[in-house]
Design a protein around this motif. Structure first.
Motif, PDB file in Angstrom:
ATOM      1  N   UNK A  81       0.853  -1.186   0.000  1.00 24.81           N
ATOM      2  CA  UNK A  81       0.000   0.000   0.000  1.00 24.81           C
ATOM      3  C   UNK A  81       0.885   1.231   0.000  1.00 24.81           C
ATOM      4  N   UNK A  82       0.562   2.214  -0.837  1.00 24.03           N
ATOM      5  CA  UNK A  82       1.425   3.382  -1.002  1.00 24.03           C
ATOM      6  C   UNK A  82       0.690   4.649  -0.581  1.00 24.03           C
ATOM      7  N   UNK A  83       1.359   5.469   0.249  1.00 16.55           N
ATOM      8  CA  UNK A  83       0.810   6.755   0.689  1.00 16.55           C
ATOM      9  C   UNK A  83       1.510   7.855  -0.099  1.00 16.55           C
ATOM     10  N   UNK A  84       0.794   8.425  -1.063  1.00 19.26           N
ATOM     11  CA  UNK A  84       1.381   9.424  -1.952  1.00 19.26           C
ATOM     12  C   UNK A  84       1.827  10.681  -1.197  1.00 19.26           C
ATOM     13  N   UNK A  89       5.390   3.388   2.207  1.00 18.05           N
ATOM     14  CA  UNK A  89       4.650   2.220   1.730  1.00 18.05           C
ATOM     15  C   UNK A  89       4.611   1.151   2.808  1.00 18.05           C
ATOM     16  N   UNK A  90       3.486   0.486   2.884  1.00 16.10           N
ATOM     17  CA  UNK A  90       3.359  -0.687   3.737  1.00 16.10           C
ATOM     18  C   UNK A  90       3.492  -1.931   2.880  1.00 16.10           C
ATOM     19  N   UNK A  91       4.358  -2.837   3.285  1.00 17.96           N
ATOM     20  CA  UNK A  91       4.600  -4.072   2.540  1.00 17.96           C
ATOM     21  C   UNK A  91       4.052  -5.252   3.331  1.00 17.96           C
ATOM     22  N   UNK A 117       6.322   5.207  -6.096  1.00 22.05           N
ATOM     23  CA  UNK A 117       5.011   4.861  -6.651  1.00 22.05           C
ATOM     24  C   UNK A 117       4.521   3.565  -6.028  1.00 22.05           C
ATOM     25  N   UNK A 118       3.247   3.280  -6.253  1.00 20.10           N
ATOM     26  CA  UNK A 118       2.701   2.009  -5.767  1.00 20.10           C
ATOM     27  C   UNK A 118       3.361   0.829  -6.469  1.00 20.10           C
ATOM     28  N   UNK A 204      -1.764  -2.721   7.652  1.00 24.86           N
ATOM     29  CA  UNK A 204      -1.357  -2.608   9.053  1.00 24.86           C
ATOM     30  C   UNK A 204       0.010  -1.936   9.180  1.00 24.86           C
ATOM     31  N   UNK A 205       0.898  -2.200   8.239  1.00 27.41           N
ATOM     32  CA  UNK A 205       2.213  -1.560   8.263  1.00 27.41           C
ATOM     33  C   UNK A 205       2.077  -0.053   8.137  1.00 27.41           C
ATOM     34  N   UNK A 206       1.171   0.413   7.273  1.00 25.18           N
ATOM     35  CA  UNK A 206       0.939   1.853   7.116  1.00 25.18           C
ATOM     36  C   UNK A 206       0.345   2.463   8.384  1.00 25.18           C
ATOM     37  N   UNK A 207      -0.251   1.630   9.217  1.00 30.14           N
ATOM     38  CA  UNK A 207      -0.788   2.090  10.500  1.00 30.14           C
ATOM     39  C   UNK A 207       0.242   1.944  11.618  1.00 30.14           C
ATOM     40  N   UNK A 208       1.487   1.631  11.240  1.00 30.01           N
ATOM     41  CA  UNK A 208       2.578   1.433  12.205  1.00 30.01           C
ATOM     42  C   UNK A 208       2.338   0.237  13.123  1.00 30.01           C
ATOM     43  N   UNK A 209       1.625  -0.754  12.614  1.00 29.27           N
ATOM     44  CA  UNK A 209       1.421  -1.995  13.360  1.00 29.27           C
ATOM     45  C   UNK A 209       2.319  -3.057  12.735  1.00 29.27           C
ATOM     46  N   UNK A 210       3.317  -3.505  13.491  1.00 30.33           N
ATOM     47  CA  UNK A 210       4.280  -4.474  12.970  1.00 30.33           C
ATOM     48  C   UNK A 210       3.802  -5.897  13.233  1.00 30.33           C
ATOM     49  N   UNK A 211       3.901  -6.728  12.233  1.00 30.75           N
ATOM     50  CA  UNK A 211       3.511  -8.138  12.353  1.00 30.75           C
ATOM     51  C   UNK A 211       4.637  -9.002  11.816  1.00 30.75           C
TER      52      UNK A 211
END
Length: 220
Positions: A81-84, A89-91, A117-118, A204-211
């Motif tokens: 997911x990419x935040x322009x 980016x969350x991977x 980019x995404x 979840x990565x974009x929300x700073x939640x690490x898994x």
């Protein structure tokens, strides 16, 4: 590992001919070879892997017995997911595999900066999946890579041109790494609904939640 079979047939009248099989799983190929040998009609049986290496039956049996103890039958799901606004980016990667005849799953996500980019983020998500395979010491076998990015999948398949320098960089890196590891990549473009797990990990990565988890699954 998948192989093709070269079966040198010898008839009771001494007629020789060589038959070639489709590409099949090595364990299935060994079963077929054993069945052929029961009829005493084979002059020789050779197994050829995806890299062109040639194996006799004894060598292939030893290899398959060894591979049972290592990760095998691997599928990698990846998404990003990419935040322009922030170029972050969350991977997300979900990896399924078998080891010692037991099924396992690894789920991992990562937040990265300075993406352009995404599409670049999707490439980097796949790179992270390959890094996990490296940590598992995966080598010399086919691996399925599944994602919902048509750009990444079709460019890596060679069906779409890759004109952007940044994407070319990541594509070259992926191909070089997989070649070094002896992995035969099987790329598949899947619908978003079938890639939900990797998508949620990326979100979840974009929300700073690490898994970062590894789990032995129940056999179905």
């Amino acid at each position: 590992m998948y192989v093709t079979m070269e079966i040198a047939y010898l008839s009771p009248k001494g007629i020789r001919s060589t038959f070639f099989s489709d590409e099949i799983d090595a364990e299935m190929a060994l079963e077929i070879a054993t069945d052929f040998e029961k009829w005493n009609r084979t002059d020789s049986i050779v197994f050829v892997d995806f890299q062109g290496n040639r194996w006799d039956k004894k060598e292939l049996v030893a290899y398959t017995e060894e591979m049972v103890t290592e990760p095998n039958h691997i599928t990698v799901f990846f998404d990003a997911g990419f935040d322009l606004a922030t170029n972050r980016a969350g991977l997300g990667c979900a990896i399924y595999y078998t080891q010692n005849n037991k099924p396992y799953r690894i789920r991992k996500n990562l937040l990265v900066n300075k993406m352009t980019s995404n599409n670049e983020a999707e490439y980097v998500a796949l790179v992270e999946g390959i890094k996990i395979l490296e940590d598992l010491h995966v080598h010399h076998q086919p691996v399925e890579f599944k994602g919902d990015s048509k750009v990444v999948i079709n460019q890596l398949l060679g069906e779409w041109p890759c004109m952007e320098e940044t994407l070319n960089h990541w594509a070259d890196r992926i191909e070089e790494k997989l070649e070094t590891m002896g992995i035969d990549p099987l790329y598949q473009d899947i619908p978003r609904k079938d890639n939900r797990e990797a998508h949620q990990l990326a979100a979840k990565a974009l929300e700073n939640v690490e898994i970062n988890s590894q789990l032995q699954l129940k056999k179905v």
